[in-house]
Scaffold this active site. Structure first.
Site, short mmCIF file in Angstrom:
data_model
loop_
_atom_site.label_atom_id
_atom_site.label_comp_id
_atom_site.label_asym_id
_atom_site.label_seq_id
_atom_site.Cartn_x
_atom_site.Cartn_y
_atom_site.Cartn_z
N ASP A 210 46.23 43.07 30.18
CA ASP A 210 44.87 43.21 31.01
C ASP A 210 43.78 42.16 30.54
O ASP A 210 42.78 42.41 31.56
CB ASP A 210 44.58 44.76 30.81
N SER A 234 40.11 46.43 38.09
CA SER A 234 41.52 46.31 38.35
C SER A 234 41.99 47.42 39.41
O SER A 234 41.37 48.55 39.39
CB SER A 234 42.45 46.71 37.09
N GLN A 284 48.41 40.93 38.96
CA GLN A 284 47.28 41.90 39.29
C GLN A 284 46.45 41.57 40.41
O GLN A 284 46.28 40.30 40.68
CB GLN A 284 46.43 42.06 37.91
#
Length: 297
Positions: A210, A234, A284
């Site tokens: 991440d 996110s 993502q």
């Protein structure tokens, strides 16, 4: 025997080692790493740890993919409960669905798929030609006079010593970001050696995946998460595990962002080990808003 990890590494391993409340119910704590809300990688790593704990270790099945959605911001000061649904245990694959719950509401959910080793066709894209991590100098600390001018939130983030070390192939000044194409390569590794558990290394990689990813979508626009009028979060995260790896040895994160639109940015990543093997892939989409006036922290 593996060396004893430094406190910051052992704290992360403890963070990923959940308390089992029932057969398929787990509780995890949160760690303040300088972000306003719970770091998304923490929830990814903990959810994967919970899912892995419900798969029979003797089956030889290991996680090969994870698909997640972030629904609400996580509260750093409260524990997170992970409820695992044993969706399927088939002849070759097992699937687990994990809901992360805080204050009685689902803040995150994911599906993780597991498979045993099988032989078959194999290929991969080549690793980009970049300097080795040993040939890249670690990023210098910011001067005290520069830190003093930053917001308390950014100071907390930049002054932390995290469990992972990052070395950027093409460093970018995040405080005064230039406009540049949406590509970057970053070497990273856990700061200290840990044990040999593949499940632990997968959870550690989920945590680290991440970092750096969504920020790549900012590159063409000359903006940064550190700027007070930039709001980022996110929305979803996908992770595929291809080949064995160690999170405590250097891995290259090669990232690109093919699109940004409607206050959302998309980023994709390929993770290679130092020998050039493609060990994982990521994708993502995240919220990226540039506010007309300075946002309140």
């Amino acid at each position: 025997m593996s060396p004893t990890p430094e406190p910051v590494v052992s704290e992360l391993i403890e963070l990923l080692s959940l308390e089992r409340l029932e057969a398929d119910l787990f509780r995890g704590q949160s760690r303040d790493i300088g972000t306003k809300y719970v770091f998304g990688g923490q929830v990814l790593g903990q959810a994967l740890s919970a899912a892995q704990a419900t798969v029979d270790g003797d089956s030889g099945r290991r996680a090969h993919s994870l698909h997640a959605y972030f629904l609400r911001a996580g509260d750093i000061d409260a524990p997170i409960v992970y409820d695992v649904d044993r969706t399927r245990d088939g002849g070759s694959f097992s699937v687990r669905r994990v809901s992360a719950i805080q204050h009685g509401k689902v803040i995150f959910f994911c599906a993780a798929s597991f498979q045993g080793e099988e032989s078959g066709a194999e290929h991969q894209l080549s690793m980009p030609e970049v300097p080795r991590p040993e040939d890249i100098e670690p990023a210098p600390a910011l001067p005290a006079e520069v830190m003093a001018k930053l917001s308390p939130k950014v100071q907390r983030w930049l002054s932390r010593r995290g469990p992972f070390e990052f070395r950027h192939v093409y460093p970018r000044d995040e405080l005064n970001p230039p406009k540049r194409p949406p590509f970057q390569q970053v070497w990273f590794r856990l700061c200290e050696p840990v044990g040999d558990s593949p499940e632990l290394h997968r959870a550690l990689l989920a945590y680290a995946s991440d970092f750096q990813l969504l920020g790549t979508a900012n590159f063409p626009h000359g903006i940064s998460y550190y700027q007070p009028n930039v709001q980022m979060a996110s929305l979803d995260h996908a992770l595929w595990f291809h080949r064995p790896f160690r999170a405590d040895d250097w891995l290259l994160y090669s990232i690109d962002s093919p699109s940004a639109q409607n206050s959302r940015g998309l980023a994709r990543g390929q993770i290679f080990d130092r020998h050039g093997r493609l060990v994982a892939s990521t994708a993502q989409e995240g919220l990226i808003r540039v506010l007309p006036t300075e946002a309140k922290n």
